[in-house]
Design a protein around this motif. Structure first.
Motif, PDB file in Angstrom:
ATOM      1  N   THR A 257       9.924  -2.627  20.887  1.00 39.32           N
ATOM      2  CA  THR A 257       9.810  -3.091  19.720  1.00 39.32           C
ATOM      3  C   THR A 257       9.366  -1.593  19.095  1.00 39.32           C
ATOM      4  OG1 THR A 257       7.512  -3.583  20.063  1.00 39.32           O
ATOM      5  CG2 THR A 257       9.186  -5.525  19.723  1.00 39.32           C
ATOM      6  N   GLU A 258      10.042  -1.323  17.827  1.00 38.67           N
ATOM      7  CA  GLU A 258       9.596  -0.139  17.219  1.00 38.67           C
ATOM      8  C   GLU A 258       8.204  -0.413  16.498  1.00 38.67           C
ATOM      9  OE1 GLU A 258      10.888   3.168  17.322  1.00 38.67           O
ATOM     10  OE2 GLU A 258      12.173   2.182  18.790  1.00 38.67           O
ATOM     11  N   ARG A 259       7.379   0.484  16.093  1.00 44.17           N
ATOM     12  CA  ARG A 259       6.323   0.310  15.413  1.00 44.17           C
ATOM     13  C   ARG A 259       5.979   1.551  14.807  1.00 44.17           C
ATOM     14  NH1 ARG A 259       2.711  -2.675  19.828  1.00 44.17           N
ATOM     15  NH2 ARG A 259       3.328  -4.697  19.539  1.00 44.17           N
ATOM     16  N   GLU A 260       5.490   1.464  13.266  1.00 44.65           N
ATOM     17  CA  GLU A 260       5.244   2.550  12.563  1.00 44.65           C
ATOM     18  C   GLU A 260       3.738   2.798  12.591  1.00 44.65           C
ATOM     19  OE1 GLU A 260       5.735   3.634   7.931  1.00 44.65           O
ATOM     20  OE2 GLU A 260       7.244   2.456   8.743  1.00 44.65           O
ATOM     21  N   THR A 261       3.392   3.921  12.628  1.00 50.11           N
ATOM     22  CA  THR A 261       2.023   4.444  12.818  1.00 50.11           C
ATOM     23  C   THR A 261       1.724   5.341  11.936  1.00 50.11           C
ATOM     24  OG1 THR A 261       2.081   4.029  15.185  1.00 50.11           O
ATOM     25  CG2 THR A 261       0.289   5.321  14.332  1.00 50.11           C
ATOM     26  N   THR A 262       0.542   5.018  11.014  1.00 48.51           N
ATOM     27  CA  THR A 262       0.138   5.832  10.054  1.00 48.51           C
ATOM     28  C   THR A 262      -1.252   6.472  10.242  1.00 48.51           C
ATOM     29  OG1 THR A 262       1.310   4.840   8.395  1.00 48.51           O
ATOM     30  CG2 THR A 262      -0.371   6.119   7.680  1.00 48.51           C
ATOM     31  N   THR A 263      -1.351   7.735  10.239  1.00 44.16           N
ATOM     32  CA  THR A 263      -2.821   8.493  10.774  1.00 44.16           C
ATOM     33  C   THR A 263      -3.332   9.078   9.451  1.00 44.16           C
ATOM     34  OG1 THR A 263      -1.721   8.879  12.817  1.00 44.16           O
ATOM     35  CG2 THR A 263      -3.650  10.045  12.138  1.00 44.16           C
ATOM     36  N   VAL A 264      -4.301   8.813   9.228  1.00 46.20           N
ATOM     37  CA  VAL A 264      -5.195   9.194   7.811  1.00 46.20           C
ATOM     38  C   VAL A 264      -6.348  10.182   8.539  1.00 46.20           C
ATOM     39  CG1 VAL A 264      -6.600   8.719   5.795  1.00 46.20           C
ATOM     40  CG2 VAL A 264      -4.705   7.109   6.952  1.00 46.20           C
ATOM     41  N   VAL A 265      -6.211  11.322   8.047  1.00 49.88           N
ATOM     42  CA  VAL A 265      -7.176  12.518   8.317  1.00 49.88           C
ATOM     43  C   VAL A 265      -7.883  12.968   7.170  1.00 49.88           C
ATOM     44  CG1 VAL A 265      -7.285  14.821   9.400  1.00 49.88           C
ATOM     45  CG2 VAL A 265      -5.489  13.254  10.323  1.00 49.88           C
ATOM     46  N   THR A 266      -9.009  12.984   7.353  1.00 50.33           N
ATOM     47  CA  THR A 266      -9.997  13.481   6.177  1.00 50.33           C
ATOM     48  C   THR A 266     -10.627  14.952   6.617  1.00 50.33           C
ATOM     49  OG1 THR A 266     -12.033  12.285   6.797  1.00 50.33           O
ATOM     50  CG2 THR A 266     -10.556  11.064   5.412  1.00 50.33           C
TER      51      THR A 266
END
Length: 71
Positions: free
Chosen positions: A10-19
């Motif tokens: 399965t393909e998953r989309e990952t979002t990384t938030v950097v502050t």
């Protein structure tokens, strides 16, 4: 048993938030204000002599009037 028609990947989309860590400046300001207030309070509490190096001499002379004893 397992279903052979089920996809195995399965393909998953990952979002990384950097502050950048900005923020919290108000907390450091308040801590600094408390430290300054403690230093000023300590100055007044010790009479301006933090390290006790001042040689202060207090002489008190009280002249008491002489009173005749009661009969």
């Amino acid at each position: 048993m397992s279903n052979p028609d089920r996809p195995t990947h399965t393909e998953r989309e990952t979002t990384t938030v950097v502050t950048d860590g900005g923020g919290g400046g108000a907390v450091w300001f308040l801590i600094g204000a408390v430290v300054v207030a403690l230093i000023i309070g300590g100055y007044f509490y010790t009479g301006g002599d933090f390290f006790g190096g001042g040689n202060k001499t207090i002489d008190v002379n009280v002249d008491v009037p002489k009173v005749e004893p009661a009969n």
